[in-house]
Design a protein around this motif. Structure first.
Motif: not given
Length: 478
Positions: A1-14, A16-27
């Motif tokens: 799990m990566n933590k980016k401010k208030n959003v937790l990203i579970d790397e097993t899911f896609f 739509e806003y954040l990549s698995t590296q925690g970066g914000i998708r361009k659009d």
């Protein structure tokens, strides 16, 4: 799990806003940073403003829990954003799919060429409660049975769109898609700045055109009505909204009757008026107590004969639900190849049909890894999610399958995509799906996006509003 401010990203899911590296998708950077930079109190305030707007605008849906309960429509204010370059393929795939499905339904009630090549499917279809023998030999206008379809899409762990199911009988939800956009423009107009968002407000005019195209009459001006069971129906808000937006009458069964010449007439203060097209929001088996359910209190006696004699068009056509079956769904790729001589443009979820002995054996032996669905249920009811089920529930379900294998299909548990969602004052990932609406008339029209439904409970994949789900405004951007 990566933590980016208030959003937790579970790397097993896609996400739509954040990549698995925690970066914000361009659009999506502008939208994400807009909400990320808001103070928690401001987020709460905007969500409260949207809820007030929904209440003021009267956007509701109904639940049945020991009685009828009116609920305000749940909208999450963080939009779902999809780039048009990714949407083009989805749109083409949906057009291809509905063409094949309509040809399949017409074939079922006429030559049955496809069924003859697929004997197991033939047994499934002809034994199905959705197959209406009275429709045999009938061809609706342009051989289109399901003029209005709502197809549910999901995105897998790679972000690829997949078809989850096709709703071909009386699909609902489009009014909420329209109102979600209106609420967003009213509450957070500044969020649209800098985005070229496809409009969706042409849907009512496209629907009117689709209904007009379905008429058997050659008259230039057709009389079109929307048939509702009444104000206590769970989707009545949508019925009244669409009728108002199209400028057509909304009628209840007692407003219509069939004349001796088999015309359908509407009672008015100025005398009876002939009806050319009925947009029905009543299940087909209840629409005529003579042809089908004799105990129906919401039917119009004789309307089946009027439709059969092409005196009136009924949209969607009675009998179209024969393809609205989770077992039939498994055969859609074959239908596309058979009827269109094409390869499917958009993929669907691998489905095991328990009517096949080999599939049934596999499902029973691997039930703890699969999602099991009754073929004719909707709204998320009756589903067993194997990886989350207790041993006792699994045993009970295995027995249900053994008792009636035809009634069940199974699919792998797809890791639905997630999107940041406001939970309290925090942004947290929640699973979602998407229901675009496809209209088939002289041309096929696909909504730009559709109704995004969100599972508001953490780790849940049940998105239905009747079971606590929410929604998002869906943007297709250039």
């Amino acid at each position: 799990m990566n933590k980016k401010k208030n959003v937790l990203i579970d790397e097993t899911f896609f996400d739509e806003y954040l990549s698995t590296q925690g970066g914000i998708r361009k659009d999506l950077k502008k939208s994400y940073k807009f909400f990320q930079n808001l103070k928690p109190s401001k987020r709460r305030s905007l969500q409260a403003q949207s809820e007030d707007a929904i209440s003021t605008m009267g956007i509701t849906f109904q639940l049945y829990k020991g009685g009828i309960i009116d609920r305000a429509w749940p909208l999450d204010i963080i939009p779902r954003i999809i780039n048009h370059s990714k949407w083009i393929k989805v749109e083409l795939g949906l057009k291809q799919r509905i063409k094949a499905l309509n040809l399949f339904i017409d074939d079922v009630y006429n030559q049955q060429r496809f069924l003859k090549l697929n004997p197991v499917l033939k047994d499934l279809v002809l034994d199905s409660s959705n197959f209406l023998p009275e429709c045999k030999g009938i061809h609706p206008k342009n051989k289109i049975w399901s003029n209005i379809c709502g197809t549910d899409l999901i995105r897998d762990h790679n972000g690829k769109f997949l078809v989850l199911e096709d709703n071909l009988r009386v699909p609902s939800g489009v009014a909420y898609m329209l109102e979600n956009r209106n609420v967003m423009k009213k509450v957070i107009p500044e969020i649209f700045d800098g985005y070229d968002v496809n409009p969706i407000d042409d849907y009512p005019s496209q629907l009117f055109k689709c209904l007009s195209d379905s008429a058997f009459t050659t008259k230039k001006v057709k009389k079109i009505v929307l048939l509702t069971p009444g104000i206590f129906n769970s989707a009545y808000f949508e019925h009244s909204h669409l009728a108002q937006q199209m400028g057509i009458e909304i009628v209840e069964p007692h407003d219509l009757y069939v004349s001796s010449s088999k015309n359908v007439l509407m009672r008015t203060i100025n005398g009876p008026k002939k009806v050319d097209v009925i947009y029905r929001r009543v299940d087909d088996i209840y629409i005529d107590p003579i042809a089908w359910r004799s105990d129906s209190a919401i039917g119009i006696p004789g309307i089946y004969e009027a439709w059969k004699k092409k005196k009136v068009s009924i949209v969607n056509a009675p009998g179209s639900g024969v393809a609205d079956d989770k077992a039939v769904y498994a055969f859609v790729p074959k239908m596309i190849e058979f009827f269109l001589n094409e390869k499917p443009i958009i993929s669907q979820v691998k489905t095991y049909v328990c009517a096949f002995k080999k599939d049934c054996k596999f499902v029973l032996n691997n039930i703890e890894k699969l999602v099991i669905k009754p073929v004719n249920e909707s709204g998320g009811y009756g589903i067993l999610i194997g990886p989350k089920a207790s041993k006792n529930d699994i045993k009970k379900y295995q027995q249900k399958i053994r008792n009636n294998p035809r009634n069940f299909v199974a699919q792998p548990l797809i890791k639905l995509s997630t999107s940041p969602t406001l939970i309290g004052n925090k942004m947290e990932p929640r699973h979602l799906d998407l229901r675009p609406f496809i209209l088939s008339g002289k041309k096929i029209f696909v909504t730009s996006g559709g109704l995004t439904r969100v599972a508001m409970k953490k780790n849940s994949t049940i998105v239905n509003s009747s079971q606590g789900g929410g929604s998002k405004d869906t943007w297709i951007i250039h």
